[in-house]
Design a protein around this motif. Sequence first.
Motif, PDB file in Angstrom:
ATOM      1  N   ASP A  33       0.799  -1.221   0.000  1.00  0.00           N
ATOM      2  CA  ASP A  33       0.000   0.000   0.000  1.00  0.00           C
ATOM      3  C   ASP A  33       0.834   1.273   0.000  1.00  0.00           C
ATOM      4  N   GLN A  34       2.114   1.154  -0.318  1.00  0.00           N
ATOM      5  CA  GLN A  34       2.974   2.330  -0.406  1.00  0.00           C
ATOM      6  C   GLN A  34       2.959   2.871  -1.833  1.00  0.00           C
ATOM      7  N   ASP A  35       2.960   4.178  -1.951  1.00  0.00           N
ATOM      8  CA  ASP A  35       2.987   4.823  -3.258  1.00  0.00           C
ATOM      9  C   ASP A  35       4.323   4.534  -3.944  1.00  0.00           C
ATOM     10  N   PHE A  36       4.284   4.349  -5.256  1.00  0.00           N
ATOM     11  CA  PHE A  36       5.512   4.077  -5.994  1.00  0.00           C
ATOM     12  C   PHE A  36       6.541   5.197  -5.811  1.00  0.00           C
ATOM     13  N   ASP A  37       6.095   6.443  -5.733  1.00  0.00           N
ATOM     14  CA  ASP A  37       7.027   7.549  -5.482  1.00  0.00           C
ATOM     15  C   ASP A  37       7.757   7.359  -4.165  1.00  0.00           C
ATOM     16  N   ASP A  38       7.034   6.933  -3.129  1.00  0.00           N
ATOM     17  CA  ASP A  38       7.644   6.704  -1.819  1.00  0.00           C
ATOM     18  C   ASP A  38       8.636   5.543  -1.848  1.00  0.00           C
ATOM     19  N   LEU A  39       8.429   4.625  -2.772  1.00  0.00           N
ATOM     20  CA  LEU A  39       9.348   3.489  -2.929  1.00  0.00           C
ATOM     21  C   LEU A  39      10.552   3.850  -3.794  1.00  0.00           C
ATOM     22  N   GLY A  40      10.548   5.060  -4.355  1.00  0.00           N
ATOM     23  CA  GLY A  40      11.665   5.514  -5.171  1.00  0.00           C
ATOM     24  C   GLY A  40      11.526   5.227  -6.653  1.00  0.00           C
ATOM     25  N   TYR A  41      10.317   4.922  -7.101  1.00  0.00           N
ATOM     26  CA  TYR A  41      10.089   4.620  -8.515  1.00  0.00           C
ATOM     27  C   TYR A  41       9.289   5.744  -9.149  1.00  0.00           C
ATOM     28  N   GLU A  42       9.958   6.487 -10.013  1.00  0.00           N
ATOM     29  CA  GLU A  42       9.324   7.602 -10.711  1.00  0.00           C
ATOM     30  C   GLU A  42       8.835   7.146 -12.078  1.00  0.00           C
ATOM     31  N   SER A  43       8.311   8.067 -12.845  1.00  0.00           N
ATOM     32  CA  SER A  43       7.621   7.737 -14.087  1.00  0.00           C
ATOM     33  C   SER A  43       8.457   6.942 -15.083  1.00  0.00           C
ATOM     34  N   LEU A  44       9.722   7.272 -15.249  1.00  0.00           N
ATOM     35  CA  LEU A  44      10.546   6.550 -16.216  1.00  0.00           C
ATOM     36  C   LEU A  44      10.733   5.092 -15.804  1.00  0.00           C
ATOM     37  N   ALA A  45      10.991   4.857 -14.532  1.00  0.00           N
ATOM     38  CA  ALA A  45      11.138   3.481 -14.037  1.00  0.00           C
ATOM     39  C   ALA A  45       9.823   2.720 -14.173  1.00  0.00           C
ATOM     40  N   LEU A  46       8.704   3.393 -13.966  1.00  0.00           N
ATOM     41  CA  LEU A  46       7.416   2.734 -14.087  1.00  0.00           C
ATOM     42  C   LEU A  46       7.061   2.441 -15.538  1.00  0.00           C
ATOM     43  N   LEU A  47       7.477   3.304 -16.455  1.00  0.00           N
ATOM     44  CA  LEU A  47       7.283   3.008 -17.881  1.00  0.00           C
ATOM     45  C   LEU A  47       8.045   1.749 -18.280  1.00  0.00           C
ATOM     46  N   GLU A  48       9.265   1.636 -17.802  1.00  0.00           N
ATOM     47  CA  GLU A  48      10.067   0.431 -18.067  1.00  0.00           C
ATOM     48  C   GLU A  48       9.404  -0.790 -17.441  1.00  0.00           C
ATOM     49  N   THR A  49       8.884  -0.635 -16.252  1.00  0.00           N
ATOM     50  CA  THR A  49       8.200  -1.737 -15.575  1.00  0.00           C
ATOM     51  C   THR A  49       6.981  -2.180 -16.384  1.00  0.00           C
ATOM     52  N   GLY A  50       6.193  -1.220 -16.843  1.00  0.00           N
ATOM     53  CA  GLY A  50       5.029  -1.550 -17.660  1.00  0.00           C
ATOM     54  C   GLY A  50       5.414  -2.271 -18.935  1.00  0.00           C
ATOM     55  N   SER A  51       6.467  -1.821 -19.567  1.00  0.00           N
ATOM     56  CA  SER A  51       6.948  -2.464 -20.792  1.00  0.00           C
ATOM     57  C   SER A  51       7.380  -3.904 -20.529  1.00  0.00           C
ATOM     58  N   ARG A  52       8.059  -4.108 -19.432  1.00  0.00           N
ATOM     59  CA  ARG A  52       8.501  -5.467 -19.076  1.00  0.00           C
ATOM     60  C   ARG A  52       7.318  -6.378 -18.760  1.00  0.00           C
ATOM     61  N   ILE A  53       6.317  -5.849 -18.067  1.00  0.00           N
ATOM     62  CA  ILE A  53       5.120  -6.640 -17.765  1.00  0.00           C
ATOM     63  C   ILE A  53       4.427  -7.035 -19.065  1.00  0.00           C
ATOM     64  N   GLU A  54       4.273  -6.086 -19.972  1.00  0.00           N
ATOM     65  CA  GLU A  54       3.619  -6.368 -21.254  1.00  0.00           C
ATOM     66  C   GLU A  54       4.352  -7.461 -22.024  1.00  0.00           C
ATOM     67  N   ARG A  55       5.673  -7.350 -22.113  1.00  0.00           N
ATOM     68  CA  ARG A  55       6.451  -8.354 -22.852  1.00  0.00           C
ATOM     69  C   ARG A  55       6.379  -9.727 -22.198  1.00  0.00           C
ATOM     70  N   GLU A  56       6.556  -9.761 -20.892  1.00  0.00           N
ATOM     71  CA  GLU A  56       6.606 -11.045 -20.199  1.00  0.00           C
ATOM     72  C   GLU A  56       5.258 -11.756 -20.167  1.00  0.00           C
ATOM     73  N   TYR A  57       4.186 -11.003 -20.028  1.00  0.00           N
ATOM     74  CA  TYR A  57       2.865 -11.605 -19.877  1.00  0.00           C
ATOM     75  C   TYR A  57       2.024 -11.550 -21.146  1.00  0.00           C
ATOM     76  N   GLY A  58       2.540 -10.920 -22.193  1.00  0.00           N
ATOM     77  CA  GLY A  58       1.838 -10.894 -23.469  1.00  0.00           C
ATOM     78  C   GLY A  58       0.527 -10.129 -23.432  1.00  0.00           C
ATOM     79  N   ILE A  59       0.499  -9.031 -22.672  1.00  0.00           N
ATOM     80  CA  ILE A  59      -0.698  -8.210 -22.579  1.00  0.00           C
ATOM     81  C   ILE A  59      -0.355  -6.770 -22.936  1.00  0.00           C
ATOM     82  N   ALA A  60      -1.382  -5.986 -23.178  1.00  0.00           N
ATOM     83  CA  ALA A  60      -1.210  -4.554 -23.383  1.00  0.00           C
ATOM     84  C   ALA A  60      -1.858  -3.838 -22.208  1.00  0.00           C
TER      85      ALA A  60
END
Length: 89
Positions: A33-60
Amino acid sequence: MSTPQFALADLTRILLEGAGADDGAALDGDILDQDFDDLGYESLALLETGSRIEREYGIALDDDVFADNRTPRTLIAAVNARLSASAAV
């Protein structure tokens, strides 16, 4: 055929792979329940995370998935909802 599930362990692994192991110290403990900003993950890191999730799980994922889901708990739920929707097609 069962629908793959996306769990906290999957998210933390992908976050660490995208941002590097040195940034992973904030991912120990109860982070659901911690905000991603509080965990140290800003927009660029989250974009990379989203891209990795899409590739690994085959979803958009929607462009605003991280804007709408600011914590690991809500993001995991959103990814699992997308996985379920993809399996139903």
